[in-house]
Scaffold this active site. Sequence first.
Site, PDB file in Angstrom:
ATOM      1  N   LEU A  55       0.868  -1.170   0.000  1.00 42.00           N
ATOM      2  CA  LEU A  55       0.000   0.000   0.000  1.00 42.00           C
ATOM      3  C   LEU A  55       0.904   1.218   0.000  1.00 42.00           C
ATOM      4  CD1 LEU A  55      -2.703  -0.865   2.731  1.00 42.00           C
ATOM      5  CD2 LEU A  55      -2.965  -1.024   0.246  1.00 42.00           C
ATOM      6  N   ASP A  56       0.501   2.276  -0.697  1.00 46.40           N
ATOM      7  CA  ASP A  56       1.272   3.511  -0.671  1.00 46.40           C
ATOM      8  C   ASP A  56       1.398   4.019   0.765  1.00 46.40           C
ATOM      9  OD1 ASP A  56       1.344   3.359  -3.416  1.00 46.40           O
ATOM     10  OD2 ASP A  56      -0.284   4.805  -3.711  1.00 46.40           O
ATOM     11  N   ARG A  57       2.446   4.780   1.005  1.00 48.74           N
ATOM     12  CA  ARG A  57       2.687   5.348   2.347  1.00 48.74           C
ATOM     13  C   ARG A  57       1.436   6.025   2.886  1.00 48.74           C
ATOM     14  NH1 ARG A  57       7.141   8.464   5.155  1.00 48.74           N
ATOM     15  NH2 ARG A  57       8.556   7.914   3.454  1.00 48.74           N
ATOM     16  N   THR A  59      -1.713   5.691   2.001  1.00 47.22           N
ATOM     17  CA  THR A  59      -2.945   4.902   1.938  1.00 47.22           C
ATOM     18  C   THR A  59      -3.065   4.071   3.203  1.00 47.22           C
ATOM     19  OG1 THR A  59      -2.824   4.755  -0.472  1.00 47.22           O
ATOM     20  CG2 THR A  59      -4.242   3.176   0.643  1.00 47.22           C
ATOM     21  N   ARG A 161      -5.305   5.873  -7.842  1.00 47.71           N
ATOM     22  CA  ARG A 161      -4.996   7.300  -7.854  1.00 47.71           C
ATOM     23  C   ARG A 161      -4.997   7.853  -9.283  1.00 47.71           C
ATOM     24  NH1 ARG A 161       0.326   7.546  -4.172  1.00 47.71           N
ATOM     25  NH2 ARG A 161       0.129   9.800  -4.609  1.00 47.71           N
TER      26      ARG A 161
END
Length: 225
Positions: A55-57, A59, A161
Site C-alpha cells: 500500500l502507498d505510504r 494509503t 490514484r
Amino acid sequence: MIQDRVLFIDGEAIVIDKPAGLPVDPPRDGSLSLENHLANLTFGFRRWPTAVHRLDRDTSGCLLLARNPKAHARFQQAFEAGNVTKRYLAVIDGVPDAPSGTIDLPLAKVSSAARGWRMTGDGDGRLGGKAARTRWRLLDTRDGRAFIAFYPETGRTHQIRVHAAEGLGIPITGDPVYGVAGGRPMMLHAAQLTVPRPGKRDVHAEAPTPIAFRELGFAGGGGDG
C-alpha cells in the site's frame, strides 16, 4: 501500537489496518516503516511476518502479511491470478457525472528530472503500459466532493490514484502527486480484502473508515459492489 491494528490472524496470515503515513518498505531517508514493527507481529512465532503486497505510504487500510514462506508464495499467486477481492474507499475533489462505471486505462511509468517518477494513463499504448481496470460506485456527495468505492480488478502501482485523476478526471482529495495536497491527508483507504484459500476459510478483513473521512462527513463502507 501496531499489534492493536490486527484485523485477521491465523497460522498463515495476518491482516493489519495499516495507518496512513507508514511506508511498507524502508524509505531512503531512514525513517520508520512497517519493518520496524514486524517484531511486534510474531504472536508466538519465531519468524517475522512478511508483506505480500504493498500500500502507498499515505494509503491506510487492509495489508496482508504472510507468516511463513509457503503461505507467502500461495498468497502472491492468488494476487497474480486476480483471485483477490479488494475494495477501497476514497474522497475525490469533485462529483462524477454517472453513479457508477468501469475505468479501463492501461498505466505506464514515466519520469522526469523535475518531477521524479509517476504513473500515467497510456490509452494509445505508446508508452508500453500494462492493462489496468477498476470498477467504481458513487456512495455519497457533500460540499462538492464525492465518496467513492473503488474495486480494482488489477493491481498496478498507483492504479486507483491515476484512474481517479485521469479516468474520472477528478483526483483523490489530498493526493500530493496526482491532485492537490492542500494540507489534507490523502483520502484513500483499503477498506476490505478477501483472499480465497482452497480447503480453508478465506482470509477476510474489513478496516474501519478512518476519522479523516468522517471529519469530511463521509462514513460507511459501500458493500461488496
